[in-house]
Design a protein around this motif. Structure first.
Motif, PDB file in Angstrom:
ATOM      1  N   HIS A  57     -49.213  21.568 -22.949  1.00 47.06           N
ATOM      2  CA  HIS A  57     -49.327  22.916 -23.455  1.00 47.06           C
ATOM      3  C   HIS A  57     -50.575  23.467 -24.335  1.00 47.06           C
ATOM      4  O   HIS A  57     -50.237  24.057 -25.178  1.00 47.06           O
ATOM      5  CB  HIS A  57     -47.987  22.955 -24.299  1.00 47.06           C
ATOM      6  N   LEU A  58     -51.424  22.566 -24.362  1.00 45.96           N
ATOM      7  CA  LEU A  58     -52.824  22.660 -25.384  1.00 45.96           C
ATOM      8  C   LEU A  58     -53.440  24.160 -24.657  1.00 45.96           C
ATOM      9  O   LEU A  58     -53.438  24.975 -25.940  1.00 45.96           O
ATOM     10  CB  LEU A  58     -53.789  21.790 -24.967  1.00 45.96           C
ATOM     11  N   SER A  59     -53.261  24.587 -23.784  1.00 42.43           N
ATOM     12  CA  SER A  59     -53.919  25.881 -23.399  1.00 42.43           C
ATOM     13  C   SER A  59     -53.087  26.919 -23.963  1.00 42.43           C
ATOM     14  O   SER A  59     -53.268  28.007 -24.459  1.00 42.43           O
ATOM     15  CB  SER A  59     -53.995  26.009 -21.807  1.00 42.43           C
ATOM     16  N   ASP A  60     -51.617  26.835 -23.739  1.00 38.74           N
ATOM     17  CA  ASP A  60     -50.724  27.761 -24.385  1.00 38.74           C
ATOM     18  C   ASP A  60     -50.821  27.861 -25.865  1.00 38.74           C
ATOM     19  O   ASP A  60     -50.984  28.963 -26.433  1.00 38.74           O
ATOM     20  CB  ASP A  60     -49.218  27.502 -23.989  1.00 38.74           C
ATOM     21  N   MET A  61     -51.104  26.921 -26.516  1.00 36.50           N
ATOM     22  CA  MET A  61     -51.204  26.712 -28.039  1.00 36.50           C
ATOM     23  C   MET A  61     -52.342  27.373 -28.382  1.00 36.50           C
ATOM     24  O   MET A  61     -52.417  27.800 -29.535  1.00 36.50           O
ATOM     25  CB  MET A  61     -51.057  25.460 -28.595  1.00 36.50           C
ATOM     26  N   ALA A  62     -53.396  27.227 -27.554  1.00 34.99           N
ATOM     27  CA  ALA A  62     -54.829  27.887 -27.842  1.00 34.99           C
ATOM     28  C   ALA A  62     -54.662  29.313 -27.885  1.00 34.99           C
ATOM     29  O   ALA A  62     -55.621  29.838 -28.398  1.00 34.99           O
ATOM     30  CB  ALA A  62     -56.011  27.284 -27.039  1.00 34.99           C
ATOM     31  N   SER A  63     -54.153  29.771 -26.682  1.00 37.20           N
ATOM     32  CA  SER A  63     -54.148  31.391 -26.510  1.00 37.20           C
ATOM     33  C   SER A  63     -52.765  31.935 -27.207  1.00 37.20           C
ATOM     34  O   SER A  63     -53.310  33.086 -27.514  1.00 37.20           O
ATOM     35  CB  SER A  63     -53.721  31.544 -25.117  1.00 37.20           C
ATOM     36  N   ASN A  64     -51.779  31.399 -27.783  1.00 36.95           N
ATOM     37  CA  ASN A  64     -50.734  32.143 -28.507  1.00 36.95           C
ATOM     38  C   ASN A  64     -50.764  31.792 -30.092  1.00 36.95           C
ATOM     39  O   ASN A  64     -51.381  30.750 -30.433  1.00 36.95           O
ATOM     40  CB  ASN A  64     -49.087  31.542 -27.937  1.00 36.95           C
ATOM     41  N   LYS A  65     -50.581  32.927 -30.567  1.00 39.27           N
ATOM     42  CA  LYS A  65     -50.727  32.543 -31.956  1.00 39.27           C
ATOM     43  C   LYS A  65     -49.536  31.714 -32.630  1.00 39.27           C
ATOM     44  O   LYS A  65     -49.521  30.705 -33.363  1.00 39.27           O
ATOM     45  CB  LYS A  65     -50.302  33.950 -32.870  1.00 39.27           C
ATOM     46  N   SER A  66     -48.244  31.589 -31.752  1.00 46.02           N
ATOM     47  CA  SER A  66     -47.149  31.066 -32.492  1.00 46.02           C
ATOM     48  C   SER A  66     -46.043  30.848 -31.276  1.00 46.02           C
ATOM     49  O   SER A  66     -46.193  31.536 -30.140  1.00 46.02           O
ATOM     50  CB  SER A  66     -46.597  31.427 -33.672  1.00 46.02           C
ATOM     51  N   GLY A  67     -44.974  29.998 -31.153  1.00 47.18           N
ATOM     52  CA  GLY A  67     -44.040  29.884 -30.472  1.00 47.18           C
ATOM     53  C   GLY A  67     -43.492  28.437 -30.265  1.00 47.18           C
ATOM     54  O   GLY A  67     -43.842  27.688 -31.242  1.00 47.18           O
ATOM     55  N   TYR A  68     -42.627  28.181 -29.432  1.00 48.28           N
ATOM     56  CA  TYR A  68     -42.089  26.688 -29.145  1.00 48.28           C
ATOM     57  C   TYR A  68     -41.853  26.722 -27.806  1.00 48.28           C
ATOM     58  O   TYR A  68     -41.724  27.545 -26.941  1.00 48.28           O
ATOM     59  CB  TYR A  68     -40.826  26.862 -30.106  1.00 48.28           C
ATOM     60  N   PHE A  69     -41.740  25.498 -27.422  1.00 49.25           N
ATOM     61  CA  PHE A  69     -41.486  25.014 -25.865  1.00 49.25           C
ATOM     62  C   PHE A  69     -40.449  24.033 -25.806  1.00 49.25           C
ATOM     63  O   PHE A  69     -40.448  23.196 -26.749  1.00 49.25           O
ATOM     64  CB  PHE A  69     -42.699  24.899 -25.018  1.00 49.25           C
ATOM     65  N   ILE A  70     -39.691  23.532 -24.985  1.00 48.45           N
ATOM     66  CA  ILE A  70     -39.177  22.607 -24.818  1.00 48.45           C
ATOM     67  C   ILE A  70     -39.751  21.494 -23.672  1.00 48.45           C
ATOM     68  O   ILE A  70     -40.063  22.020 -22.449  1.00 48.45           O
ATOM     69  CB  ILE A  70     -37.706  22.851 -24.428  1.00 48.45           C
ATOM     70  N   ASP A  71     -39.988  20.283 -23.857  1.00 45.44           N
ATOM     71  CA  ASP A  71     -40.357  19.205 -22.789  1.00 45.44           C
ATOM     72  C   ASP A  71     -39.996  18.173 -22.970  1.00 45.44           C
ATOM     73  O   ASP A  71     -39.208  17.358 -23.985  1.00 45.44           O
ATOM     74  CB  ASP A  71     -41.940  19.413 -23.103  1.00 45.44           C
ATOM     75  N   ASP A  72     -39.948  17.484 -21.730  1.00 51.66           N
ATOM     76  CA  ASP A  72     -39.426  16.149 -21.456  1.00 51.66           C
ATOM     77  C   ASP A  72     -40.358  15.019 -21.902  1.00 51.66           C
ATOM     78  O   ASP A  72     -41.468  14.814 -21.400  1.00 51.66           O
ATOM     79  CB  ASP A  72     -38.696  15.771 -20.144  1.00 51.66           C
ATOM     80  N   VAL A  73     -40.092  14.181 -23.203  1.00 48.56           N
ATOM     81  CA  VAL A  73     -41.170  13.444 -23.574  1.00 48.56           C
ATOM     82  C   VAL A  73     -40.541  11.932 -23.677  1.00 48.56           C
ATOM     83  O   VAL A  73     -39.589  11.709 -24.289  1.00 48.56           O
ATOM     84  CB  VAL A  73     -41.483  13.610 -25.032  1.00 48.56           C
ATOM     85  N   ASP A  74     -41.101  11.295 -22.497  1.00 49.38           N
ATOM     86  CA  ASP A  74     -40.440   9.762 -22.494  1.00 49.38           C
ATOM     87  C   ASP A  74     -38.924   9.801 -22.355  1.00 49.38           C
ATOM     88  O   ASP A  74     -38.396   8.766 -22.790  1.00 49.38           O
ATOM     89  CB  ASP A  74     -41.005   8.808 -23.714  1.00 49.38           C
ATOM     90  N   GLY A  75     -38.380  10.675 -21.514  1.00 53.34           N
ATOM     91  CA  GLY A  75     -37.012  10.757 -21.299  1.00 53.34           C
ATOM     92  C   GLY A  75     -36.237  11.474 -22.311  1.00 53.34           C
ATOM     93  O   GLY A  75     -34.978  11.448 -21.874  1.00 53.34           O
ATOM     94  N   THR A  76     -36.771  11.995 -23.397  1.00 54.18           N
ATOM     95  CA  THR A  76     -36.010  12.598 -24.450  1.00 54.18           C
ATOM     96  C   THR A  76     -36.539  14.157 -24.520  1.00 54.18           C
ATOM     97  O   THR A  76     -37.847  14.347 -24.388  1.00 54.18           O
ATOM     98  CB  THR A  76     -36.296  11.925 -26.007  1.00 54.18           C
ATOM     99  N   GLU A  77     -35.737  14.984 -24.301  1.00 54.69           N
ATOM    100  CA  GLU A  77     -35.980  16.482 -24.504  1.00 54.69           C
ATOM    101  C   GLU A  77     -36.153  16.738 -25.836  1.00 54.69           C
ATOM    102  O   GLU A  77     -35.403  16.469 -26.809  1.00 54.69           O
ATOM    103  CB  GLU A  77     -34.872  17.257 -23.806  1.00 54.69           C
TER     104      GLU A  77
END
Length: 658
Positions: free
Chosen positions: A225-245
């Motif tokens: 999500h680096l590109s989204d974080m670079a283009s957007n001022k703020s926000g949030y996202f949900i992602d699976d990290v090592d089997g944990t949401e």
């Protein structure tokens, strides 16, 4: 589909509606909680982001102060720009490790080392080139100091002299506070905070210090999500990290472009939604169970009430009125229906019982009327036959009187011939006397018969009048039946209206009300048919009463006429006796005979008139007797019809078990 199945279907529909409503409520509440959670996590990251940026700006302000001084120095103060005292102006901030003034001509003065000119290519340092290119305050990515080994960051502030770029002031400071800020970035005490530069893909500070100055492309949390974080001022996202949401919220710093982020397990962030889902699921299940249990309980009560009513109605439809009362368990519509049914059954029972008794009375009265009518018909027939005989005798008598008159006329013309035929006249006179006596006897017999006829006709009139009164009573009973049928129909209509008001729950009751209405309509139709037949009987009875009255009057007139004929016969007998005496004296004196013959002519003329009148009255009596006989036969036929109708009414009432 029976009523219980309909209630089960209704329970399923209600449960489905409950589930839909709960689902809508859950998704509405979930959306509200989700929105609140989003706002909360965004506000938290916003506060932490502002704190980090404020700390950076505080460090940058030190360099801006020096840059402002350098910008505002006059030409006479050039030496001050190159003095060591100016770089030592900021000494109170322990996090600041160095302050450097690097000029375009290569001159460099550092707070810690003094004049550093010629020791390095200062104008090629990152903080110098970036600040000069930006023309404003910039911050470099943190790096490890070769001198102290600390992780530091440099703020570069360009300044101008005489309107031309002159140099860059650099403030170098430790990033320990930045790391502490990253460690304090949390969501309700949970989560992993970090500060990154999405442009350079470098982790500047992290709650996990081992990740400091590591590439963000290697972080399982940030790499996608680096590109989204670079283009957007703020926000949030949900992602699976090592089997944990994980939920990752971020916000960029307006001055540096750096991003403050926090990663929190999704099950912690949305714990309220999970609890809400559990609560709604539990409430939905409990609601469905309660609805189905309530409908099942209510359906059992309704089915039991309707089953009892249907059973009793089936027995009534088969003619069984000897039933026990329906149990009234409540004061609701079903209880009222059971009470009204008990009342209706009692009313019908009483009505059928009264109809049965009335039918028996009608049958008995009709049988008596039939017998009386038959007797009257027989008597009238006998009277008619007798009167016919009398009429025949009167005709013969009239013929004899006419012949006697002719003979007397001839005797009056020829007195001498009369003397010769006196014996014949005497003989004829004796025969006439005998016939007159016989006629008088027949008239007395006729008078006796007419008296019997008059009594029979009077008795028949009383019986027919009683039959009319009984017919009126039956009409009143039929009117009561019609009123009860109308009331039952009205009750059925009211029950249908109450079923319609009850809506879906009253559909089964509406069917019962319709069946009750049909039964009332059938009762009303049967009542109308009975009423029509009773009206016909009443009309025939009234005609019979009128005919009997007329016959009674005519019989009375005939009796009176026969009495008058008897009196005339007596007169005739007396006169014939007188003629006989006179004829005995004919032989002694012709003059006396002549005078007597004149009197005989007069008497015979009167006898002829009376005989003719008597013959006419006798024919009238004969016609009246025949009419009386026909009326008696009509009465007998009407009585037979009434008896048949009473029998049918008894057969109908016997269908019911009382």
């Amino acid at each position: 589909m029976n009523v219980k199945q309909k209630f089960f279907a209704l329970a399923g529909i209600a449960g489905l509606i409950m589930a839909i409503v709960s689902g809508i409520g859950y998704f509405t509440a979930s959306s509200a909680v989700n929105e609140t959670t989003e706002e909360k996590i965004v506000s938290i990251i916003h506060a932490d982001n502002n704190a980090a940026e404020a700390w950076l700006l505080q460090k940058g302000q030190l360099g801006e102060g020096v840059a402002s001084i350098l910008t505002n120095l006059s030409a006479d103060q050039e030496a001050m720009a190159r003095s060591h005292e100016l770089t030592q102006a900021v000494t109170s901030d322990k996090e600041v490790t160095n302050l450097i003034n690097a000029m375009e001509d290569g001159y460099c003065m550092a707070r810690t080392g003094g004049n550093q000119t010629g020791q390095a290519e200062w104008t090629k340092r990152a903080w110098y080139t970036q600040a000069k290119a930006a023309g404003k305050l910039i911050f470099t990515d943190p790096y490890k100091s070769k001198t102290t080994g600390d992780i530091v960051c440099a703020a570069g502030i360009p300044y101008t002299r005489s309107g031309a770029p002159s140099g860059v002031v650099s403030v170098t400071f430790k990033t320990d506070t930045l790391s502490e800020l990253a460690k304090n970035i949390k969501y309700d005490g949970e989560g992993k905070g970090m500060i990154i530069n999405p442009t350079s893909a470098l982790i500047l500070a992290s709650a996990d210090e081992s990740e400091n100055l590591q590439s963000a492309k290697d972080s399982p949390i940030l790499k996608n999500h680096l590109s989204d974080m670079a283009s957007n001022k703020s926000g949030y996202f949900i992602d699976d990290v090592d089997g944990t949401e994980m939920v990752i919220a971020y916000e960029s710093m307006p001055v540096t472009g750096w991003v403050t982020a926090v990663a929190v397990p999704a099950d912690f962030v949305f714990a309220d939604i999970a609890r809400l889902k559990l609560i709604y699921s539990f409430l939905t299940i409990i609601g469905i169970v309660l609805i189905m249990a309530s409908l099942l309980f209510f359906s059992n009560n309704v089915v039991n009430s309707i089953s009892g009513l249907v059973g009793h109605m089936k027995e009534m439809s088969e003619g069984n009125l000897h039933l026990s009362d329906l149990e009234v368990k409540s004061n609701d519509e079903f209880g009222q229906m059971a009470g009204q049914f008990n009342t209706m059954r009692d009313n019908i029972h009483g009505l059928i019982t009264q109809m049965s008794h009335s039918a028996e009375q009608v049958a008995s009265s009709s049988e008596e009327l039939t017998a009386s009518s038959q007797q009257a018909a027989d008597a009238a027939t006998h009277v008619a036959q007798t009167v016919v005989g009398v009429a025949s005798g009167m005709e013969r008598q009239l013929s004899s009187v006419t012949e006697a008159k002719d003979n007397i006329d001839r005797a009056f013309v020829d007195i001498n011939a009369m003397t010769e035929k006196a014996g014949v006249v005497t003989e004829n006179t004796e025969n006439m006397a005998t016939s007159a006596e016989h006629g008088a006897q027949l008239m007395r017999n006729a008078m006796d018969k007419m008296g019997g006829i008059e009594q029979s006709v009077s008795h028949s009139a009383e019986v027919v009048k009683k039959l009319g009164e009984n017919s009126q009573q039956i009409g009143a009973i039929v009117e009561s039946i019609s009123a009860i049928a109308d009331q039952t129909n009205l009750l059925a209509l009211n029950a249908a209206i109450e079923a319609a008001r009850a809506g879906e729950a009253g559909r089964g009751f509406a069917v019962v009300a319709e069946e009750v209405r049909k039964l009332a309509e059938q009762s009303r139709e049967s009542t109308e048919e009975i009423k029509s037949r009773i009206s016909t009987i009443q009309s025939d009875t009234e005609k019979a009463v009128a005919a009997m009255k007329t016959g009674t009057e005519e019989v009375a007139l005939g009796t009176q006429a026969i009495r008058e004929v008897g009196e005339q016969f007596k007169d005739i007998t007396d006169r014939v006796a007188s003629i006989k005496n006179e004829m005995n004296e004919i032989n002694s004196a012709v003059q006396t005979v002549s005078k007597g013959m004149q009197e005989v002519v007069t008497a015979v003329d009167e006898i002829d008139t009376i005989s003719r009148n008597t013959s006419k009255e006798t024919q009238t009596i004969s016609a009246a007797a025949e009419e009386q006989s026909a009326s008696s036969e009509e009465i007998a036929s009407a009585s037979h019809s009434l008896s048949s109708l009473a029998g049918k009414l008894q057969d109908e009432t016997r269908r019911f078990k009382l």
